[in-house]
Design an enzyme around this catalytic site. Structure first.
Site, PDB file in Angstrom:
ATOM      1  N   GLU A   1       2.180  -5.918  -1.957  1.00 18.93           N
ATOM      2  CA  GLU A   1       3.177  -6.981  -1.845  1.00 18.93           C
ATOM      3  C   GLU A   1       2.972  -7.666  -0.494  1.00 18.93           C
ATOM      4  OE1 GLU A   1       7.008  -5.247  -2.363  1.00 18.93           O
ATOM      5  OE2 GLU A   1       6.619  -4.618  -4.428  1.00 18.93           O
TER       6      GLU A   1
ATOM      7  N   ASP B   1      16.484  -7.933   4.102  1.00 19.38           N
ATOM      8  CA  ASP B   1      15.622  -7.062   4.888  1.00 19.38           C
ATOM      9  C   ASP B   1      16.314  -6.526   6.124  1.00 19.38           C
ATOM     10  OD1 ASP B   1      13.161  -7.196   3.356  1.00 19.38           O
ATOM     11  OD2 ASP B   1      13.158  -9.319   3.877  1.00 19.38           O
TER      12      ASP B   1
END
Length: 277
Positions: free
Chosen positions: A50, A61
């Site tokens: 990824e 995140d």
């Protein structure tokens, strides 16, 4: 004809093991290091990669990947240069699945049709767009699927059974189970919760289901891959990169870059060995 993602998961299944995915941010700490890191991940035994598209406000995140995005943006990374990295990677590694992961804003600014066409031309296999819900599938996901890109969906512990059909309607490639409620890299899920979630999602899709968020050790990766179809590790790898930037092993840039790549490859090798064991 099966795509690279389908082939990678089928290979892992034939070997009676889970798959290993690793996340890094494009341009962290610079484009040259990213290219070397990608090569190192392949050599270390990942099943898919990824590649994060840097964004100034990565809301899902934790601190590690937020900082990685900021380092990448500071180095001059853009969506155009991210796609260049993907294109170069594909020329060197024709068989390794590569998924772009990130947020919709940079894609919207770049232009949806242009982004899809350039992703396909670069050899990208799929997209994980964190903040684009299924109600907006016509915006990007359906055109992306029509162009041959897999659309990987995120499912969380709070995604109830009635919601899953909508989430999975356009899903392809694999499903990404976010094993904790919160942001990346901050907590780890219990094996029982992963197993229960896997069984619940499996009732509604035949796609491989991989587990991510909060996986930081080889033991956790192996456990996650044992109770689902694979594990994704991101923040723990990004932390190694950050440490190499903050505490360079050499004043020589090329030597320090090589040291970062070696440390990441060694750690990912441990993850791969644990999953295969």
């Amino acid at each position: 004809m099966a795509g690279r993602i389908d082939t990678a998961f089928a290979k892992a299944k034939a070997e009676n093991r889970g798959s290993l995915g690793v996340f890094i941010t494009a341009g962290d700490p610079d484009a040259t290091t990213t290219e070397a890191l990608l090569d190192g991940l392949v050599d270390a035994g990942v099943d898919f990669i990824e590649l994060g598209m840097p964004f100034s406000d990565p809301m899902a995140d934790g601190p590690a990947i937020q900082a990685a995005s900021l380092r990448a943006l500071k180095s001059g990374m853009t969506l155009t240069t991210t796609l260049e990295i993907a294109r170069n990677f594909r020329q060197r590694h024709p068989d390794m699945p590569l998924v772009l992961m990130g947020y919709y804003n940079p894609i919207y600014i770049y232009g949806n049709d242009r982004f899809i066409a350039d992703s396909v031309a670069a050899g990208v296999d799929g997209l994980i767009i964190v903040d684009l819900p299924p109600e907006e599938d016509s915006e990007l996901c359906i055109p992306a699927r029509d162009a041959g890109l897999n659309v990987v969906r995120l499912i969380t512990p709070t995604s109830h059974d009635q919601r899953l059909p909508a989430i999975l309607a356009q899903a392809s490639g694999f499903v990404y189970y976010v094993s904790v409620t919160g942001i990346t890299g901050m907590a780890s899920a219990a094996a029982t919760s992963i197993s229960d979630a896997y069984q619940r999602i499996r009732k509604q899709t035949d796609l491989p289901i991989v587990t991510g968020f909060g996986i930081r050790t080889p033991e956790q990766a192996a456990e996650s891959a044992r109770f689902s179809d694979g594990a994704v590790v991101g923040s723990a790898v990004v932390d190694i990169i950050a440490d190499g930037v903050a505490k360079p092993s050499s004043p020589d840039a090329a030597e320090n870059r090589a040291a970062i790549v070696r440390k990441v490859a060694a750690f990912v090798g441990e993850l791969s060995s644990a999953i295969r064991a």
